[in-house]
Design a protein around this motif. Structure first.
Motif, PDB file in Angstrom:
ATOM      1  N   LYS A   1      35.347  11.649   9.224  1.00 53.89           N
ATOM      2  CA  LYS A   1      34.281  11.446  10.201  1.00 53.89           C
ATOM      3  C   LYS A   1      34.785  10.470  11.262  1.00 53.89           C
ATOM      4  O   LYS A   1      35.468   9.488  10.931  1.00 53.89           O
ATOM      5  CB  LYS A   1      33.045  10.854   9.503  1.00 53.89           C
ATOM      6  CG  LYS A   1      31.965  10.350  10.449  1.00 53.89           C
ATOM      7  CD  LYS A   1      31.354  11.473  11.267  1.00 53.89           C
ATOM      8  CE  LYS A   1      30.402  10.937  12.355  1.00 53.89           C
ATOM      9  NZ  LYS A   1      29.931  12.012  13.262  1.00 53.89           N
TER      10      LYS A   1
ATOM     11  N   SER B   1      22.300  15.336  16.452  1.00 58.98           N
ATOM     12  CA  SER B   1      22.431  14.125  17.257  1.00 58.98           C
ATOM     13  C   SER B   1      22.611  12.972  16.275  1.00 58.98           C
ATOM     14  O   SER B   1      21.758  12.077  16.169  1.00 58.98           O
ATOM     15  CB  SER B   1      21.209  13.919  18.145  1.00 58.98           C
ATOM     16  OG  SER B   1      21.448  12.841  19.035  1.00 58.98           O
ATOM     17  N   MET B   2      23.702  13.037  15.488  1.00 59.39           N
ATOM     18  CA  MET B   2      23.932  12.085  14.406  1.00 59.39           C
ATOM     19  C   MET B   2      24.035  10.653  14.921  1.00 59.39           C
ATOM     20  O   MET B   2      23.555   9.720  14.299  1.00 59.39           O
ATOM     21  CB  MET B   2      25.195  12.440  13.621  1.00 59.39           C
ATOM     22  CG  MET B   2      25.286  13.886  13.161  1.00 59.39           C
ATOM     23  SD  MET B   2      23.920  14.362  12.103  1.00 59.39           S
ATOM     24  CE  MET B   2      24.409  13.542  10.600  1.00 59.39           C
TER      25      MET B   2
ATOM     26  N   LEU C   1      26.999   9.077  15.573  1.00 57.12           N
ATOM     27  CA  LEU C   1      28.231   8.432  15.104  1.00 57.12           C
ATOM     28  C   LEU C   1      28.042   7.561  13.860  1.00 57.12           C
ATOM     29  O   LEU C   1      28.549   6.453  13.771  1.00 57.12           O
ATOM     30  CB  LEU C   1      28.827   7.613  16.255  1.00 57.12           C
ATOM     31  CG  LEU C   1      30.291   7.185  16.266  1.00 57.12           C
ATOM     32  CD1 LEU C   1      31.197   8.339  15.896  1.00 57.12           C
ATOM     33  CD2 LEU C   1      30.662   6.634  17.629  1.00 57.12           C
TER      34      LEU C   1
ATOM     35  N   SER D   1      34.793  13.062  22.956  1.00 54.58           N
ATOM     36  CA  SER D   1      33.738  14.029  23.304  1.00 54.58           C
ATOM     37  C   SER D   1      32.441  13.882  22.521  1.00 54.58           C
ATOM     38  O   SER D   1      31.690  14.843  22.383  1.00 54.58           O
ATOM     39  CB  SER D   1      34.286  15.435  23.093  1.00 54.58           C
ATOM     40  OG  SER D   1      34.989  15.522  21.859  1.00 54.58           O
TER      41      SER D   1
ATOM     42  N   PRO E   1      28.810  13.557  22.065  1.00 57.92           N
ATOM     43  CA  PRO E   1      27.720  13.723  23.027  1.00 57.92           C
ATOM     44  C   PRO E   1      26.450  12.970  22.661  1.00 57.92           C
ATOM     45  O   PRO E   1      25.445  13.092  23.374  1.00 57.92           O
ATOM     46  CB  PRO E   1      27.460  15.231  22.969  1.00 57.92           C
ATOM     47  CG  PRO E   1      27.738  15.590  21.542  1.00 57.92           C
ATOM     48  CD  PRO E   1      28.790  14.626  21.043  1.00 57.92           C
TER      49      PRO E   1
ATOM     50  N   ASN F   1      34.548  20.404  20.800  1.00 67.88           N
ATOM     51  CA  ASN F   1      33.444  19.695  20.160  1.00 67.88           C
ATOM     52  C   ASN F   1      32.174  20.503  20.414  1.00 67.88           C
ATOM     53  O   ASN F   1      32.205  21.541  21.082  1.00 67.88           O
ATOM     54  CB  ASN F   1      33.333  18.283  20.777  1.00 67.88           C
ATOM     55  CG  ASN F   1      32.740  17.274  19.810  1.00 67.88           C
ATOM     56  OD1 ASN F   1      31.764  17.561  19.121  1.00 67.88           O
ATOM     57  ND2 ASN F   1      33.346  16.090  19.755  1.00 67.88           N
ATOM     58  N   SER F   2      31.063  20.053  19.876  1.00 68.88           N
ATOM     59  CA  SER F   2      29.790  20.776  20.098  1.00 68.88           C
ATOM     60  C   SER F   2      29.496  20.853  21.596  1.00 68.88           C
ATOM     61  O   SER F   2      29.988  20.035  22.383  1.00 68.88           O
ATOM     62  CB  SER F   2      28.650  20.023  19.400  1.00 68.88           C
ATOM     63  OG  SER F   2      28.619  18.677  19.816  1.00 68.88           O
TER      64      SER F   2
HETATM   65  O1  LIG Z   1      26.584  12.586  16.709  1.00 68.18           O
HETATM   66  C1  LIG Z   1      27.737  12.515  16.252  1.00 68.18           C
HETATM   67  O2  LIG Z   1      28.139  11.668  15.406  1.00 68.18           O
HETATM   68  C2  LIG Z   1      28.683  13.536  16.799  1.00 68.18           C
HETATM   69  N1  LIG Z   1      28.204  14.812  16.911  1.00 68.18           N
HETATM   70  C3  LIG Z   1      28.951  15.811  17.470  1.00 68.18           C
HETATM   71  O3  LIG Z   1      28.512  16.973  17.563  1.00 68.18           O
HETATM   72  N2  LIG Z   1      30.204  15.542  17.917  1.00 68.18           N
HETATM   73  C4  LIG Z   1      30.743  14.292  17.835  1.00 68.18           C
HETATM   74  O4  LIG Z   1      31.901  14.092  18.270  1.00 68.18           O
HETATM   75  C5  LIG Z   1      29.950  13.259  17.243  1.00 68.18           C
HETATM   76  I1  LIG Z   1      30.780  11.361  17.055  1.00 68.18           I
END
Ligand SMILES: O=C(O)c1[nH]c(=O)[nH]c(=O)c1I
Length: 309
Positions: free
Chosen positions: A44, A69-70, A72, A128, A130, A192-193
């Motif tokens: 991660k 929309s984690m 990070l 990247s 988002p 990336n997404s």
């Molecule tokens: O929201 C996230 O942790 C995340 N979510 C993504 O879809 N791409 C990313 O690079 C990351 I850092």
């Protein structure tokens, strides 16, 4: 038929692995990928110190893909670096360490720590993300990206690649490739997404952060992923390999990413849905396709996408 591949002189016995963010948060998840048919794993994306991430619900699977929309969430660089260094003592495998600083200083500080360590794998520098409110996807700002990479390669000597957002304009493919070709990158990882999509259930968004805006993965993004893989394959110097990510859920999808130029293929949304047994299934399906077509290794067809005369 063999599914092995090479990046920057590092051999992998299988060209499949997880995408950063999926099945790679802690020791338990990383071990599951490590012990699956996947050739390796990526951790991660790490920041210097651990982070909670955004409020829940922050991930939602839907029939054609996913939205997240984690924000990070991660256990901090030391956790992942220590774990991978411990694994490296037991196996010959090359692992990927993903990271992204919330500032240039933090990114450089983390890379200095990795450079000084006895980590033997590769770094995937995430340009990247988002979903960190207030932080744009860095790789959409090419001058800033070039400045960062210049400072990184002034001291960093281990193999390093970058995780890129999808680009959507030929002029951007040209401009971005011109920047990346200036650096001794081991790879670029496309994509990336697709940032800031919106999925609605009845009359309501499905995730809490950012009023429901989140990165889109899955079937929705395969055409964009394949185009980015091929665009950079056409433009980058041969020493910079392509990792293909986006919309992979069958052996056919893996085949297409490789046909577009990918040397390694990552699985995100479909891995989240199916679990690590997906790697055996994808390997089997790709093997069958290669047997049908008479290909012995992925180099027999990598990048050999045909155009119409
Ligand atoms: O929201 C996230 O942790 C995340 N979510 C993504 O879809 N791409 C990313 O690079 C990351 I850092």
């Amino acid at each position: 038929v063999l599914l092995n591949t090479t990046i920057a002189g590092y051999e992998f016995d299988n060209c499949l692995m997880n995408a950063a963010g999926v099945c790679c948060y802690d020791h338990e998840e990383l071990t599951m990928v490590d012990q699956s048919s996947a050739g390796t794993f990526v951790t991660k994306s790490a920041t210097k110190t651990s982070r909670e991430g955004n409020p829940l619900p922050r991930y939602q699977a839907v029939p054609l893909g996913s939205i997240n929309s984690m924000g990070l969430p991660n256990l901090g660089l030391d956790y992942y670096l220590d774990y991978v260094r411990q694994l490296e003592k037991q196996t010959k495998k090359t692992y990927f360490l993903s990271m992204t600083g919330l500032s240039k200083e933090e990114t450089l500080e983390m890379l200095k720590q990795v450079e000084l360590s006895d980590f033997k794998g590769m770094v995937e520098l995430n340009l990247s993300c988002p979903n960190v409110p207030g932080k744009p996807q860095l790789a959409y700002d090419l001058p800033t990206t070039e400045n960062l990479l210049t400072e990184v390669f002034a001291f960093f000597t281990k193999p390093l690649g970058v995780k890129l957002p999808p680009y959507f304009d030929i002029a951007h493919f040209d401009a971005a490739a011109e920047v990346y070709n200036k650096f001794p990158l081991a790879f670029v990882n496309c994509v990336n997404s697709i940032g800031n999509g919106l999925i609605i259930n009845d009359e309501t968004v499905v995730i809490k952060p950012k009023n429901g805006f989140g990165g889109i993965g899955g079937d929705y993004i395969k055409p964009t992923a394949l185009a980015n893989v091929h665009a950079f394959y056409q433009r980058l110097k041969p020493s910079i390999k392509i990792i293909g990510t986006g919309g992979v859920k069958t052996g056919r999808d893996v085949f297409e990413h490789i046909l577009c130029g990918a040397s390694m293929v990552q699985v995100g949304t479909a891995l989240e849905k199916e679990g690590v047994e997906i790697f055996a299934r994808l390997s089997q399906e790709l093997t069958e396709i290669m047997q049908e077509k008479g290909y012995q290794t992925i180099e027999d067809f990598r990048g050999k996408l045909q155009y119409l005369a």
